[in-house]
Design a protein around this motif. Structure first.
Motif, PDB file in Angstrom:
ATOM      1  N   GLU A  99       0.863  -1.187   0.000  1.00 57.83           N
ATOM      2  CA  GLU A  99       0.000   0.000   0.000  1.00 57.83           C
ATOM      3  C   GLU A  99       0.900   1.237   0.000  1.00 57.83           C
ATOM      4  O   GLU A  99       1.768   1.361   0.852  1.00 57.83           O
ATOM      5  N   ASN A 100       0.677   2.093  -0.971  1.00 56.94           N
ATOM      6  CA  ASN A 100       1.473   3.319  -1.054  1.00 56.94           C
ATOM      7  C   ASN A 100       0.654   4.486  -0.542  1.00 56.94           C
ATOM      8  O   ASN A 100      -0.477   4.679  -0.990  1.00 56.94           O
ATOM      9  N   ALA A 154      -3.053   4.017  -1.974  1.00 54.15           N
ATOM     10  CA  ALA A 154      -3.417   3.144  -3.092  1.00 54.15           C
ATOM     11  C   ALA A 154      -2.675   1.836  -2.926  1.00 54.15           C
ATOM     12  O   ALA A 154      -1.541   1.825  -2.454  1.00 54.15           O
ATOM     13  N   TYR A 155      -3.341   0.724  -3.299  1.00 52.58           N
ATOM     14  CA  TYR A 155      -2.660  -0.572  -3.302  1.00 52.58           C
ATOM     15  C   TYR A 155      -2.031  -0.761  -4.669  1.00 52.58           C
ATOM     16  O   TYR A 155      -2.716  -0.666  -5.680  1.00 52.58           O
ATOM     17  N   VAL A 156      -0.724  -1.008  -4.680  1.00 52.13           N
ATOM     18  CA  VAL A 156      -0.023  -1.200  -5.952  1.00 52.13           C
ATOM     19  C   VAL A 156       0.258  -2.686  -6.085  1.00 52.13           C
ATOM     20  O   VAL A 156       1.104  -3.232  -5.396  1.00 52.13           O
ATOM     21  N   GLN A 157      -0.533  -3.359  -6.952  1.00 57.25           N
ATOM     22  CA  GLN A 157      -0.430  -4.824  -7.040  1.00 57.25           C
ATOM     23  C   GLN A 157      -0.304  -5.288  -8.483  1.00 57.25           C
ATOM     24  O   GLN A 157      -0.717  -6.389  -8.815  1.00 57.25           O
ATOM     25  N   ALA A 169      -7.540  -1.496  -9.169  1.00 62.72           N
ATOM     26  CA  ALA A 169      -6.941  -0.560  -8.225  1.00 62.72           C
ATOM     27  C   ALA A 169      -7.892  -0.269  -7.075  1.00 62.72           C
ATOM     28  O   ALA A 169      -9.093  -0.099  -7.263  1.00 62.72           O
ATOM     29  N   ARG A 170      -7.358  -0.244  -5.849  1.00 61.18           N
ATOM     30  CA  ARG A 170      -8.131   0.140  -4.683  1.00 61.18           C
ATOM     31  C   ARG A 170      -7.301   1.130  -3.889  1.00 61.18           C
ATOM     32  O   ARG A 170      -6.084   1.216  -4.052  1.00 61.18           O
ATOM     33  N   GLY A 171      -7.967   1.861  -3.009  1.00 60.39           N
ATOM     34  CA  GLY A 171      -7.225   2.771  -2.149  1.00 60.39           C
ATOM     35  C   GLY A 171      -7.986   2.949  -0.851  1.00 60.39           C
ATOM     36  O   GLY A 171      -9.151   2.547  -0.735  1.00 60.39           O
ATOM     37  N   ARG A 172      -7.329   3.541   0.149  1.00 63.75           N
ATOM     38  CA  ARG A 172      -7.997   3.791   1.416  1.00 63.75           C
ATOM     39  C   ARG A 172      -7.907   5.274   1.728  1.00 63.75           C
ATOM     40  O   ARG A 172      -6.923   5.939   1.375  1.00 63.75           O
TER      41      ARG A 172
END
Length: 1448
Positions: A1106-1107, A1133-1136, A1142-1145
Motif C-alpha cells: 500500500e502506497n 493506493a494498493y499497488v499490485q 486498483a483500490r485505495g484507502r
C-alpha cells in the motif's frame, strides 16, 4: 492580474554533469610542492607517498548553472597546513592533509546544459596548453568555452547550431527526441563528436596545436595561454551506416587516428519478448579521418545484451572498450573480448558456454563510472554503492574482469577523476562529494595490522567526530580509514595481485534538490509580535528532498534569525565597537581565542564604556576614554597592546583603561575661516589610522610600535590637490606572502618574497603591507601605498561599475575600453534626462579573508544604494608589448621610472554580481558606516551590511553568499563579541533602540543560496504538510526493503478472487531471490526546540503493497455537533500490478493533546476502502473532497463516518493536484490538463465551470490571486508554466466552457509545488493606496522544482510590466550572454511536438532583468533613456518586486 514576473530565489543545486580538465591553468603551471624534509629511509617513504602531480579544474553544471572550481590541495607539513588550526576533514592521507573546492566563476545560462565534455589540448605533463569546455543545449546547440585570464572568466570561442529551417531535414520529420545532444571527446583532443536528433553525428574538428598562433610557445613570459579550439565541423548521417537506435558512443584510446565506437541496437526488443529476442545490441568502431571526412568501419562486435546502455573507453596501454549493461559487463577490443555476469538475470548468447559470474549479485542499470588507475575503474551503482572494477590483463590482452565491493556513498548523476588522487561524485539526489583515494600494493600496507578493520565503517571513533562538523547526509556511509582489498591472481602482472584502496571525503557541495513537495511553517524562535516584513522571518520552508538513503528534510529560510542571548533597551545609539586589551605581561593567548575586554557604545551626545567580562558592567566613569561626545570609531593598535578611540575633534590612545596619549586633529582651515574641519569617517589598520575630514581631506595617524605613540601626518599629495575625497579605507594585506605584492612587477616581487623569508624572526616583514583605497567625488578610484602615498593603482570611473577595473597606467592603446566609454559619454551628453552629478561613492571597504589562496574583495556603496563588489585577480598580461612602450616613455621622462616600478601592474578587479540585497538611498546627512567586517562569527567570515534592510555577506570557497536579516527591521550598529558567555557571537542595535547580544544559529549551513538545515530520513520523502496547532510536520516516507520473491509475487494477486500462486514455474534458486519494494509510512516530526535533530513523534505504517499518496491537514465540520474538527487525512493506493483492480484507502486521524506519550499522539478515527487510488484530498467549506481514481467525491463528516453528498465524473484519469479557494476547485490531471469546478451548497452539486481542452501532463496547479482577479496556474512535464483565466463573457471561451490563456513561460525545470503567499506592501504602494485596495490583496506563488531551485511568480500592474518588458527586449541585445545563448528562445513555450496555440507573452523574466544592474552606469542611463524612462524608476521597480516577495 494580467501580468506577472518570474523570479528565481534559489538557483538549482542538483548537479547533472561534472568533468575535469586544465581550464584555468595548464599542466606546466603546476609546481609540485613536495615537502623537502624526507624520512631517513627513502625507500619506505616512496612506497606509499606519490606526488600529487598537476590537479585539474572541476566543472559542474546544475540545470542552467555552470560553475568552474579549482581544487586546492594542502600538503601535510607545508606552511599553510601548519598555520590553519582547524582540523581538516578526513585526516592525513598520502601526505595530504586536506583539499577543498574553490569557486573560480559561476554563470547562469539561458538554457539547460544537456551534456558537457572537456576538450583536451596538451596531454603531456609539461604541456603549456589549456583545455576547453564543450556544452550542448536542446535541440542542437553547441558552445565551446575557454578561460580568458584577462577577464578572469569564460569566453565563447566557437558556437555551432544545427537548428532552424536550413537544418530541418536532420530531424527526418520527428518532433520529439528522447534526449538532448550528447557530446564525447577524443582523449587526445583531435576531435569531438556530438550526437543530435538521435541519428546525426556532428564531428567537431579541433584546431591543430598552435595553428595561427605564431611561435608563442617559446615566449615564456607572454602569458597568453593557448586553449583548445574547434576549427570546423561536419555531419555524418548514421542511418547511411545502417545504424538505427544509437544508445551511446565513445572515442577509444591507442589509435593513430581518432576511433569512435558506437553502441546501437539493430532491432529493438521489449520486456514481453526478451525470452525470444535478447542479444540485440552491437558495437561498431569507426576510424574518423577529419581531414578526408571519411569514416571507415574497422571492427565490430555483435550479440551484446539488449540492456547494454553505456560505453567506457579503457585507457592506454590496454585500450578497448567496456560495454556496461544492467546485468553484465563486456570487454571488447579489436583482438580480444571477455564478459562478466553480474546476477542471475544475465543470459549467455547461446546456452553452450557459461559466463563467468561475479562473487556477489548487483544490478548496474544507471551506473556511472570513471578510471582511478589505467586498469581499475570506480563504478557507482543506483543504490549508492561504489564498486571497483579491475581488468586482469597481460600485455594488451584482457583475460577477465574482476568486480569487488567497496564503500557506500551518495547516489550519483556523474563521476569524474580529478588528477591522480581525487575523484568527484556529482549528485542530483544528495550532496556531491570530493573524495581522495590512495592505492597501495597490499603487502606493504596491510602488514601494519589494518586488515582487521576492513568492513567496519562505524567502528572508527575519529571519523565520527569529524562527521558531526559536516552537514552532508552522505558522509555517514563513506568514511576514511577503511581499506578495500582486491584479490586476483593474474598470470603476468604480479602487481595486481592485491590492490588496496582507501578513501577520504575531503569536501562536499550542498544540494537541496529534488524538491518534491514543501510546506510552510513557523520557526521555533518565531516572534509573535513581529509585523510587516520582519514577520516574514518567523516562517520556514520544510522541503522533501533527496531519494532513497539520501532522502532528507531540508529546512530553508531565506533570512537569518540570530539566536538571542540577551537584550537591553538603549535609545539613540550611533555605533558600537569591541576592543581587546593585552596585559603588559604579554602572555600570548592565541589571537583567535582572546576575549574582548571593552564594549564602547556611542550615543548621540555621549559615549558609554562597558567591561565585557562575565557580566557586562558599565565602567564609563572609571576609564580615561573620551565620554563627553559621540565616538566615531575604536580599535586596537600595536598588536592589541593599545586601544585607539577616535571622536570628531581628536583621538585617544589607551592602555586598558588608562590614557597614554591625547591628540586633536581638527586643524582650523584658512579657507573656511574659523570653522575647523572635523573627522567624518575612520579606518584602522594596525599601526595606522586613516581619518577623512569634512572638508574632503585626509589625515593619517602613524603609530610607532616601539614607543606605542601616534603622530598626525597629512599626506603631501592631498595638501596640494583640490580633489575632494568622497570615501576612503585602509587595506591591510596580511600574511607572510602579501597577495598584492604578487601583482607588482616581477623584479620587485622576487625581492619582496626573499625578504619575507629572511625576516622569519618576527620582524615586521611578516605583517604584510598596508594600502589606502581612495575614491574622489569625480568617481575615480586610487590605491596608494602607506605611509608614502605613492599611487600604485588608479581607475578612472569606479562609480560606473564597469565589469573590469584595470590600472589606468597599464591600459594598452590597442584596447577598445576607452573608445566605448567616450562614445557613450557623447550620446548621453546630448539627451541626458537624468543627472548623475549627485551620485558618489559614500563608503569603501577592501578585505582579504583568511584562506591560503584567498584574493581581496573590494566593496563600494554609492549614494543611491547600489553596492559594487569586485574581486581582485592576477593577470600577467601581454607585458612583452606594454613593456616596450613603458621603456620608451621612461627614457623621455626620467621621473616615471620610479613610479612604474612600484605599480601593481598585474592587479585587476572583476565585478561580482550580488544576488539579493536591498538598495537603500543614503540620506544626505552624515553618512554612517554600513559595512562591518567580521573574521569569526560562529566560525564564518565575511561582512555585515547594516541599514534599513540588513544583510550578511559570508565568504565560502572564495564566493560571496548574501543572506538578508529581516527579523529586527533597521539595524544601526553592529559588532562582534567574543567572551565567556557569548562564544564568537555578535551585538547589534536596532533603530528602535534595543541592543541585542546574539549568536548565529549553528544548525544551518550557510554555503547555499539560502541557509539550509538538512535532517536525514534514510528514506524517500514524498509529501509533507504542516499541523499548525501543534507545530508538527506529518510526512510520507518510503523505505526500500528487500523481500523474498515469492512474498512479492503473492501480494500481486487479487485477494477476493483468491488464486493460489503457482510456484512450480519458479526454479528452486529463484524462490530464494529477493526483490526490493518500497514500504510506506507517515511520520510525524516535531522541530527540536534547541535546533537539534528533529524528533519522530509518531509513525503510521501502511499495509503491505500500500502506497501513501497524499497527506493533508483538513478542517471538517461535524454535522452532528456542528463543531469544526482538525484532522489528519491520508489517501493511499494498493499497488499490485496490472492484473488487480486498483483500490485505495482514505484514513482520518485525530492528533491528541498529549505530546509526551507518543502512542497516544495520533489515533485513527476513520478508515474506508474505495475503488481507485486516492491521489488527492482537500477540505472544502467543512466537507472533505476526495479524488479517487476517475471520480471526485465530496463527503461530509458525522464524527464517525464520511458520507458522499456530491460527485463529479469528468474524465480525469488521475488527479495530480487539488486546490480550493472559497467554493472554487481547481484540479490538475496527469494527462488531461486542468478542470475548474464550483460547489453549490443549496443544490449540493459540483459543476464544471470550464476546462482546458488541450492535452497537458500536469505537475502542479494553484490559484493566483491579484486583487479581485482569479487566475489558474499550471506547470507541466515539459518544464513550462501556463496561466489561465475564466471569462465566460468572451466569445472565444465557447460560452465559458474553455479556459483562456493569460500567459505562458518556460521555466526550464519541473515545478512540483506552488505555494500562495501574500505579497508585502512596499513603500511605493503605500503612496498610491488611494487608487484602490487591490494592491493589498495581492498574492505571489512560491514554487519548488526538481533541480533544487526555488522561485516565485508575482503579479505586476500594467505600467510596471510594460516598462520592464521593454527593458527586457533591450537587454536581449545589450548584454553579452554566456555561451551565446538567446534568452528569448529559452523562455519560449516548449511543446515537444504537440500542437499548441501560442499564448500571450505577459510574464517578464527577472533572470534577464537582473543583468541591468551589472551594466556600467553609462549604459544603464542610455538604455533607460531609449525606453523612455529613468534608471531610478527601473531600479525602484526591481527593488519593490524583490521586497514584495522577500518571504521567509
Amino acid at each position: 492580474m494580467s501580468f506577472a514576473a518570474y523570479k528565481m530565489m534559489q538557483w538549482p543545486t542538483g548537479i547533472d554533469n561534472c568533468a575535469s580538465g586544465f581550464i584555468t591553468h595548464s599542466r606546466a603551471d603546476f609546481v609540485p610542492r613536495i615537502p623537502t624534509i624526507q624520512n631517513d629511509d627513502l625507500e619506505s617513504d616512496w612506497t606509499h607517498r606519490r606526488g600529487i602531480g598537476p590537479v585539474p579544474n572541476l566543472v559542474v553544471t546544475a540545470a542552467n548553472i555552470l560553475e568552474l572550481y579549482v581544487v586546492r590541495v594542502q600538503e601535510e607539513g607545508s606552511r599553510e597546513s601548519r598555520s590553519s588550526s582547524e582540523t581538516k576533514r578526513g585526516g592525513v592521507m598520502d601526505g595530504i592533509s586536506g583539499s577543498s573546492l574553490e569557486l573560480v566563476s559561476h554563470y547562469r545560462l539561458h538554457g539547460n546544459v544537456e551534456s558537457m565534455a572537456v576538450l583536451p589540448l596538451g596531454v603531456g605533463d609539461g604541456s603549456r596548453m589549456r583545455d576547453s569546455i564543450i556544452l550542448t543545449f536542446q535541440d542542437a546547440k553547441i558552445s565551446v568555452l575557454e578561460f580568458d585570464d584577462s577577464i578572469h572568466g569564460l569566453r565563447t570561442s566557437s558556437m555551432h547550431c544545427f537548428e532552424g529551417p536550413e537544418w530541418l531535414h536532420l530531424k527526418r520529420g520527428r518532433e520529439s527526441f528522447a534526449r538532448g545532444p550528447l557530446v564525447k571527446v577524443d582523449p587526445q583532443g583531435r576531435c569531438g563528436g556530438v550526437l543530435v536528433y538521435d541519428l546525426q553525428m556532428i564531428i567537431l574538428k579541433a584546431a591543430q596545436d598552435g595553428s595561427g598562433l605564431v611561435g608563442d610557445d617559446d615566449a615564456f613570459g607572454s602569458g597568453v595561454a593557448v586553449s583548445a579550439r574547434i576549427e570546423s565541423s561536419y555531419l555524418i548521417n548514421l542511418r547511411d551506416l545502417d545504424m538505427k537506435h544509437v544508445k551511446d558512443f565513445i572515442f577509444v584510446h591507442g589509435y593513430i587516428e581518432p576511433v569512435m565506437v558506437i553502441l546501437h541496437e539493430r532491432e529493438p526488443t521489449w520486456a514481453g519478448r526478451v525470452s525470444w529476442k535478447h542479444h540485440t545490441c552491437m558495437i561498431s568502431a569507426l576510424s574518423i579521418s577529419t581531414s578526408m571526412k571519411q569514416h571507415p568501419l574497422i571492427w565490430s562486435a555483435v550479440n551484446l545484451p539488449h540492456d547494454a546502455y553505456k560505453l567506457l573507453a579503457v585507457p592506454s596501454p590496454i585500450g578497448g572498450v567496456l560495454v556496461i549493461g544492467a546485468n553484465s559487463i563486456h570487454y571488447h577490443s579489436q583482438s580480444a573480448s571477455c564478459a562478466l555476469a553480474l546476477n542471475n538475470y544475465a543470459v549467455p548468447v547461446d546456452n553452450s558456454q557459461e559466463m563467468p559470474r561475479s562473487s556477489f549479485s548487483v544490478e548496474l542499470d544507471v551506473a556511472n563510472a570513471t578510471w582511478l588507475l589505467t586498469d581499475v575503474a570506480l563504478v557507482s551503482t543506483k543504490t549508492g554503492e561504489l564498486l571497483l572494477l579491475t581488468l586482469v590483463y597481460d600485455g594488451r590482452v584482457v583475460y577477465r574482469i574482476d568486480l569487488s565491493k567497496s564503500k557506500a556513498s551518495v547516489l550519483t548523476s556523474g563521476i569524474t577523476t580529478i588528477g591522480n588522487s581525487l575523484f568527484f561524485l556529482g549528485s542530483r539526489l544528495g550532496d556531491s562529494l570530493l573524495v581522495q583515494f590512495t592505492c597501495g600494493l597490499g603487502s606493504a600496507i596491510l602488514s601494519s595490522g589494518q586488515k582487521e578493520e576492513v568492513g567496519d565503517i562505524e567502528g572508527d571513533a575519529p571519523p565520527v567526530k569529524r562527521l558531526r562538523r559536516s552537514s552532508s547526509d552522505a558522509l555517514q556511509d563513506m568514511v576514511s580509514g577503511d581499506e578495500i582489498s582486491l584479490y586476483g591472481s593474474a598470470p603476468n602482472n604480479a602487481d595486481s595481485t592485491q590492490k588496496t584502496f582507501s578513501f577520504a571525503v575531503r569536501d562536499s557541495l550542498i544540494n537541496v534538490g529534488p524538491l518534491k513537495d514543501f510546506s510552510y511553517g513557523l520557526r521555533i524562535n518565531a516572534d509573535a509580535n513581529a509585523t510587516g516584513v520582519s514577520k516574514q522571518s518567523n516562517y520556514e520552508l520544510v522541503c522533501c528532498s533527496g531519494h532513497g538513503k539520501n532522502g532528507a528534510l531540508c529546512v530553508l529560510r531565506q533570512s537569518i534569525r540570530p539566536e538571542m542571548i540577551t537584550e537591553v533597551e538603549l535609545p539613540g545609539c550611533t555605533g558600537i565597537w569591541t576592543v581587546y586589551h593585552k596585559n603588559a605581561r604579554g602572555q600570548l593567548a592565541t589571537d583567535d581565542n582572546e576575549y574582548h575586554a571593552y564594549l564602547i557604545i556611542s550615543l548621540e551626545a555621549r559615549t558609554m564604556v562597558l567591561e565585557t567580562a562575565d557580566l557586562l558592567t558599565e565602567v564609563t566613569e572609571s576609564v580615561d576614554y573620551f565620554v563627553q561626545g559621540r565616538t566615531l570609531a575604536a580599535g586596537n593598535l600595536f598588536g592589541r597592546r593599545r586601544v585607539v578611540q577616535v571622536f570628531e575633534r581628536g583621538a585617544r590612545i589607551l592602555d586598558g583603561s588608562f590614557m597614554t596619549q591625547d591628540l586633536t586633529v581638527g586643524v582650523p582651515n584658512s579657507e573656511s575661516g574659523s570653522e575647523s574641519s572635523t573627522v567624518l569617517s575612520v579606518s584602522i589598520a594596525d599601526p595606522y589610522v586613516l581619518l577623512r575630514m569634512t572638508d574632503g581631506s585626509i589625515r593619517l595617524l602613524v603609530g610607532d610600535p616601539l614607543t606605542c605613540t601616534v603622530s598626525v601626518y597629512t599626506p603631501p599629495s592631498f595638501e596640494t590637490s583640490k580633489k575632494f575625497v568622497s570615501a576612503c579605507t585602509l587595506y591591510h594585506d596580511k600574511g607572510p606572502e602579501p597577495w598584492l605584492r604578487k601583482t607588482s612587477t616581477d623584479a620587485w616581487l622576487s625581492t619582496g618574497i626573499s625578504e619575507a623569508i629572511d625576516g622569519a624572526d618576527g620582524a615586521p616583514h611578516d605583517q604584510g603591507d598596508i594600502y589606502c583605497v581612495v575614491c574622489y567625488e569625480s568617481g575615480a578610484l586610487e590605491i596608494l601605498d602607506v605611509p608614502n602615498f605613492n599611487c600604485v593603482f588608479s581607475g578612472e570611473k569606479f562609480m560606473s561599475g564597469n565589469p573590469l577595473l584595470v590600472d589606468a597606467f597599464m591600459r594598452e592603446p590597442a584596447k577598445d575600453i576607452e573608445v566605448t566609454n567616450r562614445s557613450s559619454e557623447e550620446v548621453t551628453g546630448q539627451g541626458r534626462k537624468e543627472s548623475t552629478q549627485n551620485m558618489k561613492v559614500v563608503e569603501l571597504a577592501m578585505q582579504r579573508w583568511a584562506g591560503q589562496h584567498s584574493r581581496p574583495f573590494l566593496f563600494g556603496i554609492l549614494s543611491d544604494g547600489t553596492i559594487l563588489c569586485y574581486h581582485a585577480y592576477l593577470y600577467e598580461g601581454a607585458e612583452s608589448n606594454s613593456r616596450v612602450e613603458d621603456s620608451a616613455s621612461v627614457q623621455n621622462s626620467g621621473g616615471l621610472s620610479s613610479i612604474s616600478a612600484s605599480r601593481l601592474r598585474n592587479l585587476r578587479f572583476v565585478r561580482v554580481p550580488l544576488d539579493t540585497y536591498a538598495r537603500e538611498e543614503t540620506p544626505s546627512g552624515s553618512p554612517c558606516q554600513r559595512i562591518t567586517i567580521f573574521k569569526n562569527i560562529g566560525g564564518h567570515q565575511g561582512l555585515f551590511l547594516s541599514g534599513s534592510r540588513p544583510a550578511w555577506f559570508m565568504v565560502f570557497r572564495e564566493r560571496l553568499r548574501v543572506h538578508p536579516q529581516l527579523c529586527d527591521g533597521c539595524i544601526v550598529a553592529f559588532t562582534v563579541l567574543h567572551n565567556v558567555n557569548c562564544n564568537h557571537g555578535l551585538i547589534y542595535v536596532t533603530s528602535q533602540g534595543i541592543l541585542k547580544i546574539c549568536q548565529l544559529p549553528s544548525v544551518s549551513s550557510y554555503d547555499n543560496y539560502w541557509p539550509v538545515q538538512k535532517i536525514p530520513l534514510k528514506g524517500t520523502p514524498h509529501q509533507v504538510t504542516y499541523f499548525a496547532e501543534k507545530n508538527l510536520y506529518p510526512l510520507i516516507v518510503s523505505v526500500p526493503v528487500s523481500k523474498p520473491l515469492n512474498q512479492v509475487l503473492s501480494s500481486l494477486v487479487d485477494q477476493e478472487v483468491g488464486h493460489q500462486v503457482e510456484n512450480h514455474n519458479l526454479g528452486s534458486d529463484e524462490q530464494h531471490r529477493t526483490y526490493t519494494v518500497d514500504e510506506y509510512e507517515v511520520r510525524i516530526l516535531e522541530p527540536e526546540k534547541s535546533g537539534g535533530p528533529w524528533q519522530t513523534k509518531a509513525t503510521i505504517p501502511m499495509q503491505s503493497s500500500e502506497n501513501a499518496l497524499t497527506v493533508r491537514v483538513v478542517t471538517l465540520l461535524n454535522t452532528i455537533t456542528k463543531e469544526n474538527e482538525t484532522l489528519l487525512a491520508i489517501g493511499t493506493a494498493y499497488v499490485q500490478g496490472e492484473d488487480v483492480a486498483a483500490r485505495g484507502r482514505v484514513l482520518l486521524f485525530s492528533v491528541g493533546k498529549n505530546t509526551d506519550n507518543p502512542q497516544n499522539l495520533v489515533s485513527e478515527v476513520y478508515s474506508k476502502e474505495l475503488k481507485g487510488a486516492i491521489s488527492a484530498l482537500a477540505s472544502l467549506q467543512g466537507h472533505l473532497l476526495i479524488a479517487s481514481g476517475p471520480k471526485i467525491i465530496l463527503h461530509n463528516w458525522t464524527g464517525t463516518e464520511l458520507n458522499g453528498i456530491a460527485f463529479f465524473d469528468a474524465p480525469p484519469l488521475y488527479v495530480v493536484s487539488l486546490n480550493i479557494v472559497k467554493n472554487f476547485i481547481l484540479l490538475g490531471d496527469i494527462h488531461k490538463s486542468i478542470y475548474f469546478l464550483s460547489w453549490k451548497e443549496q443544490g449540493s452539486q459540483l459543476s464544471l465551470l470550464a476546462k482546458d481542452f488541450g492535452s497537458l501532463d500536469c505537475f502542479a496547479t494553484e490559484f493566483l490571486i491579484d486583487g479581485s482577479t482569479l487566475s489558474l496556474i499550471v506547470s507541466d512535464d515539459q518544464k513550462n508554466i501556463q496561466i489561465f483565466y475564466y471569462a465566460p463573457k468572451m466569445s472565444e471561451s465557447w460560452k465559458g466552457q474553455k479556459l483562456l490563456s493569460r500567459a505562458e513561460f518556460h521555466v526550464g525545470a519541473h515545478v512540483t509545488k506552488f505555494l500562495r503567499l501574500q505579497m508585502l506592501s512596499t513603500s511605493s504602494d503605500r503612496s498610491g493606496a488611494a487608487q484602490g485596495s487591490d494592491k493589498t490583496n495581492r498574492f505571489a506563488l512560491l514554487f519548488g522544482t526538481l533541480d533544487g531551485s526555488i522561485g516565485c511568480i508575482a503579479p505586476l500592474d500594467e505600467l510596471t510590466f510594460r516598462r520592464l518588458q521593454s527593458l527586457q527586449r533591450k537587454l536581449v541585445d545589450a548584454v553579452p550572454h554566456v555561451a551565446g545563448l538567446n534568452p528569448r528562445s529559452f523562455r519560449q513555450f516548449h511543446t515537444n511536438g504537440k500542437a499548441h496555440r501560442p499564448g500571450p507573452d505577459s510574464i517578464v523574466d527577472c533572470e534577464l532583468l537582473c543583468n541591468y544592474e551589472m551594466l556600467p552606469l553609462e549604459e544603464q542611463l542610455e538604455i533607460a533613456n531609449q525606453i523612455g524612462t529613468t534608471r531610478s524608476q527601473i531600479l525602484s521597480n526591481l527593488t519593490d518586486l524583490s521586497l514584495g516577495t522577500s518571504f521567509l
